[in-house]
Design an enzyme around this catalytic site. Structure first.
Site, PDB file in Angstrom:
ATOM      1  N   HIS A  51     -12.746   2.826  -0.146  1.00 12.76           N
ATOM      2  CA  HIS A  51     -12.783   1.540   1.034  1.00 12.76           C
ATOM      3  C   HIS A  51     -13.337   0.200   0.465  1.00 12.76           C
ATOM      4  O   HIS A  51     -13.971  -0.540   1.405  1.00 12.76           O
ATOM      5  CB  HIS A  51     -13.460   1.979   2.360  1.00 12.76           C
ATOM      6  CG  HIS A  51     -12.572   3.149   3.015  1.00 12.76           C
ATOM      7  ND1 HIS A  51     -13.252   4.122   3.935  1.00 12.76           N
ATOM      8  CD2 HIS A  51     -11.345   3.319   3.132  1.00 12.76           C
ATOM      9  CE1 HIS A  51     -12.320   4.800   4.551  1.00 12.76           C
ATOM     10  NE2 HIS A  51     -11.176   4.545   4.064  1.00 12.76           N
ATOM     11  N   ARG A  85     -10.670  15.184   7.219  1.00 17.99           N
ATOM     12  CA  ARG A  85     -11.534  15.433   6.208  1.00 17.99           C
ATOM     13  C   ARG A  85     -12.754  15.664   6.641  1.00 17.99           C
ATOM     14  O   ARG A  85     -13.298  15.020   7.662  1.00 17.99           O
ATOM     15  CB  ARG A  85     -11.540  14.420   5.167  1.00 17.99           C
ATOM     16  CG  ARG A  85     -10.189  14.266   4.181  1.00 17.99           C
ATOM     17  CD  ARG A  85     -10.273  13.038   3.418  1.00 17.99           C
ATOM     18  NE  ARG A  85      -9.549  11.803   3.765  1.00 17.99           N
ATOM     19  CZ  ARG A  85      -9.457  10.626   3.741  1.00 17.99           C
ATOM     20  NH1 ARG A  85     -10.176  10.269   2.797  1.00 17.99           N
ATOM     21  NH2 ARG A  85      -8.727   9.787   4.346  1.00 17.99           N
ATOM     22  N   GLU A  99      -8.037  -5.785   5.133  1.00 22.46           N
ATOM     23  CA  GLU A  99      -7.917  -5.252   3.617  1.00 22.46           C
ATOM     24  C   GLU A  99      -6.656  -5.990   3.011  1.00 22.46           C
ATOM     25  O   GLU A  99      -6.662  -6.244   1.916  1.00 22.46           O
ATOM     26  CB  GLU A  99      -7.455  -3.792   3.565  1.00 22.46           C
ATOM     27  CG  GLU A  99      -8.851  -3.019   4.023  1.00 22.46           C
ATOM     28  CD  GLU A  99      -8.644  -1.548   4.135  1.00 22.46           C
ATOM     29  OE1 GLU A  99      -8.421  -1.106   5.110  1.00 22.46           O
ATOM     30  OE2 GLU A  99      -9.072  -0.641   3.292  1.00 22.46           O
ATOM     31  N   ARG A 155      -2.468  -2.146  -3.404  1.00 18.33           N
ATOM     32  CA  ARG A 155      -3.764  -1.478  -3.250  1.00 18.33           C
ATOM     33  C   ARG A 155      -3.792  -0.203  -4.036  1.00 18.33           C
ATOM     34  O   ARG A 155      -2.729   0.487  -4.022  1.00 18.33           O
ATOM     35  CB  ARG A 155      -3.833  -0.720  -1.877  1.00 18.33           C
ATOM     36  CG  ARG A 155      -5.072  -0.216  -1.511  1.00 18.33           C
ATOM     37  CD  ARG A 155      -5.071   0.523  -0.256  1.00 18.33           C
ATOM     38  NE  ARG A 155      -6.388   1.240   0.034  1.00 18.33           N
ATOM     39  CZ  ARG A 155      -6.579   2.370   0.807  1.00 18.33           C
ATOM     40  NH1 ARG A 155      -5.518   2.565   1.385  1.00 18.33           N
ATOM     41  NH2 ARG A 155      -7.683   3.007   0.946  1.00 18.33           N
ATOM     42  N   LEU A 175     -14.797   2.965   9.848  1.00 17.82           N
ATOM     43  CA  LEU A 175     -14.513   4.327  10.750  1.00 17.82           C
ATOM     44  C   LEU A 175     -13.014   4.238  11.202  1.00 17.82           C
ATOM     45  O   LEU A 175     -12.576   3.681  12.195  1.00 17.82           O
ATOM     46  CB  LEU A 175     -15.212   4.433  11.917  1.00 17.82           C
ATOM     47  CG  LEU A 175     -16.864   4.512  11.923  1.00 17.82           C
ATOM     48  CD1 LEU A 175     -17.614   4.467  12.869  1.00 17.82           C
ATOM     49  CD2 LEU A 175     -17.335   5.406  10.655  1.00 17.82           C
ATOM     50  N   ASN A 204       0.847  -1.247  -0.009  1.00 17.94           N
ATOM     51  CA  ASN A 204      -0.073  -0.061   0.015  1.00 17.94           C
ATOM     52  C   ASN A 204       0.806   1.269   0.208  1.00 17.94           C
ATOM     53  O   ASN A 204       1.246   1.659   1.069  1.00 17.94           O
ATOM     54  CB  ASN A 204      -0.823  -0.013   1.277  1.00 17.94           C
ATOM     55  CG  ASN A 204      -1.790   1.165   1.285  1.00 17.94           C
ATOM     56  OD1 ASN A 204      -1.844   2.173   0.516  1.00 17.94           O
ATOM     57  ND2 ASN A 204      -2.573   0.934   2.588  1.00 17.94           N
TER      58      ASN A 204
HETATM   59  P1  ADP Z   1      -6.586   4.051   8.405  1.00 18.69           P
HETATM   60  O1  ADP Z   1      -7.637   4.756   8.068  1.00 18.69           O
HETATM   61  O2  ADP Z   1      -5.274   4.930   8.787  1.00 18.69           O
HETATM   62  O3  ADP Z   1      -6.383   2.688   8.091  1.00 18.69           O
HETATM   63  P2  ADP Z   1      -7.381   3.089  11.237  1.00 18.69           P
HETATM   64  O4  ADP Z   1      -8.333   1.902  10.640  1.00 18.69           O
HETATM   65  O5  ADP Z   1      -5.999   2.480  11.659  1.00 18.69           O
HETATM   66  O6  ADP Z   1      -6.890   3.851  10.101  1.00 18.69           O
HETATM   67  O7  ADP Z   1      -7.663   3.926  12.319  1.00 18.69           O
HETATM   68  C1  ADP Z   1      -7.218   4.909  12.977  1.00 18.69           C
HETATM   69  C2  ADP Z   1      -8.066   5.503  13.863  1.00 18.69           C
HETATM   70  O8  ADP Z   1      -8.537   4.731  15.000  1.00 18.69           O
HETATM   71  C3  ADP Z   1      -7.282   6.675  14.627  1.00 18.69           C
HETATM   72  O9  ADP Z   1      -7.930   7.959  14.660  1.00 18.69           O
HETATM   73  C4  ADP Z   1      -7.154   5.974  15.908  1.00 18.69           C
HETATM   74  O10 ADP Z   1      -7.160   7.059  17.025  1.00 18.69           O
HETATM   75  C5  ADP Z   1      -8.555   5.135  16.396  1.00 18.69           C
HETATM   76  N1  ADP Z   1      -8.308   4.356  17.080  1.00 18.69           N
HETATM   77  C6  ADP Z   1      -7.256   3.336  17.136  1.00 18.69           C
HETATM   78  N2  ADP Z   1      -7.355   2.649  18.355  1.00 18.69           N
HETATM   79  C7  ADP Z   1      -8.661   3.165  19.381  1.00 18.69           C
HETATM   80  C8  ADP Z   1      -8.979   3.091  20.636  1.00 18.69           C
HETATM   81  N3  ADP Z   1      -8.627   2.112  21.407  1.00 18.69           N
HETATM   82  N4  ADP Z   1     -10.147   3.933  21.030  1.00 18.69           N
HETATM   83  C9  ADP Z   1     -10.410   4.994  19.917  1.00 18.69           C
HETATM   84  N5  ADP Z   1      -9.916   4.940  18.817  1.00 18.69           N
HETATM   85  C10 ADP Z   1      -9.009   4.313  18.358  1.00 18.69           C
END
Ligand code: ADP
Length: 409
Positions: A183, A244, A387, A94, A212, A13
């Site tokens: 996504h 965003r 993914e 990706r 999310l 990726n």
């Molecule tokens: P990406 O879109 O970069 O793949 P991820 O799916 O890894 O993102 O999600 C990242 C988000 O998840 C960040 O905002 C992070 O703060 C949040 N996150 C990760 N662990 C937790 C947690 N334990 N509680 C709340 N939010 C979390």
């Protein structure tokens, strides 16, 4: 499929200054090695490579993607995987935007690379980086088949009413303007996992999925096929995200162009980097946002409230679009890890047959799980996305079927 080393797939990726990668077995999902190359092109480049329970690090300037990948392949060799030999069966890349052309995982040829590059006008931040990653990998692993897996592909068949923007049809046609959705690899993977968890045929299920993460999107899926999604021509539309803002009145942009003298680059910076949770609260990481809320920050509270308000708006829209919903699922970093978001997103909807069980929702589990009460009409689930595994499987399947075709012809 055996577990021989040559059945492994390398998933890449590639971002503008980073490369995330995993070497994994597409059948079992076992990850043999993974890592992240960061700050490509800067003096302070860094690589973190994890293999066999060990983490190997590199720090120092990384001139470009090819140099970064070469260092990664050296780390692979040092940890027992010579990828340049017979160590990998396929590479899965990706790719963010497949436009109208690519709606299936596609074996990469020179023509495919050129076409992905041509789609850069639709995804100027993403496709050029993806192309750089593909070109570098092809140079370093010339004998290994490579497959592009597109973030837009799952949403290719969106109904016309959902994918059409109500603007001048000739302008839209001339510039490829429609809702593409992103996504898709995650939404498709999670939808499949949900069907397995419910022990139902995917063709019978109507689902709403909230992905999310830093980026965020929702989808409405009828019988395995998406009928709507929140992201649009670009990954800027829809839900509130880390940096965003999602949906905006387009008049805001005209106003800023005229009143604040913002040009395309200024608007790009505002919409992609300085909006969303970050724009409202100063932080883009959800854990930090929750800490700020706990300290009484009003701007963090407002950011959270706007985030939840937008989720609920789309939940309502998709309940109506689908008519009957068989599962609501949360996935990705925030969706998998924030019980608060899940509870607030679905609060007060018992009359719709939607409820979250507080004990199940806050249980310290990590796998796929139910969070609705047992007697609730609509199952609410948390399903970890993967993914990389979905890309590895797609790449493996494309390579296997292309080899079959070669054998037949
Ligand atoms: P990406 O879109 O970069 O793949 P991820 O799916 O890894 O993102 O999600 C990242 C988000 O998840 C960040 O905002 C992070 O703060 C949040 N996150 C990760 N662990 C937790 C947690 N334990 N509680 C709340 N939010 C979390």
């Amino acid at each position: 499929m055996s577990n021989a080393a040559d059945d492994l797939v390398l998933v890449i990726n590639s971002g503008s200054s980073s490369i995330k990668y995993q070497l994994l077995n597409p059948e079992s999902g076992v990850v043999v090695a993974s890592g992240l190359v960061e700050r490509i092109g800067e003096q302070s480049g860094a690589i973190e490579h994890k293999a066999g329970g060990r983490t190997v690090e590199h720090e120092g300037p990384i001139s470009d993607h090819k140099a970064g990948l070469q260092l990664v392949f050296d780390m692979f060799a040092a940890t027992g995987h010579d990828l340049t030999g017979a160590g990998v069966r396929a590479v899965g890349h990706r790719v963010v935007h497949g436009g109208e052309i690519f709606y299936q995982p596609t074996l990469i040829t020179d023509a495919v690379v050129a076409a992905i590059s041509d789609l850069s006008t639709l995804a100027p931040l993403h496709n050029p980086a993806n192309v750089t990653g593909i070109r570098s990998t092809r140079e370093l692993l010339p004998g290994v088949p490579q497959v592009a897996v597109f973030d837009t592909a799952f949403f290719h068949g969106l109904p016309a009413a959902a994918k059409t923007y109500a603007i001048d049809a000739d302008v839209a046609m001339a510039h490829g303007i429609r809702k593409y959705g992103f996504h898709g690899t995650s939404h498709e993977y999670v939808a499949g996992q949900v069907a397995g968890l419910l022990e139902r045929d995917p063709a019978e299920l109507n689902q709403i999925i909230f992905h999310l993460g830093n980026g965020a999107s929702a989808s409405a899926i009828r019988g395995g096929h998406p009928v709507d999604t929140t992201m649009g021509l670009t990954p800027l539309e829809g839900l509130v995200m880390g940096t965003r803002g999602g949906d905006l009145d387009p008049g805001i942009l005209l106003h800023l162009m005229r009143s604040a003298n913002l040009d395309a680059d200024g608007i790009d910076q505002l919409l992609n980097r300085n909006s969303g949770i970050k724009g409202l609260s100063g932080v883009n990481d959800f854990r930090e946002l929750q800490r700020l809320i706990d300290t009484g920050s009003e701007s963090a509270r407002l950011a959270y409230d706007v985030y939840i308000h937008r989720l609920r708006r789309y939940l309502g829209a998709y309940l109506v679009e689908l008519g009957r919903v068989d599962a609501i699922t949360f996935t990705a970093g925030v969706g998998e890890n924030s019980p608060q978001v899940r509870a607030d997103a679905l609060a007060g909807l018992e009359s719709f047959g939607i409820a979250v069980d507080p004990a199940r929702n806050t249980a310290k589990e990590r796998g796929a799980r139910w969070i609705s009460p047992p007697d609730s009409r609509i199952p609410v689930l948390v399903v970890p996305t993967n993914e990389e595994l979905a890309i590895a499987r797609a790449a493996h399947d494309v390579v296997a079927s292309s080899e079959n075709l070669t054998e037949i012809s």
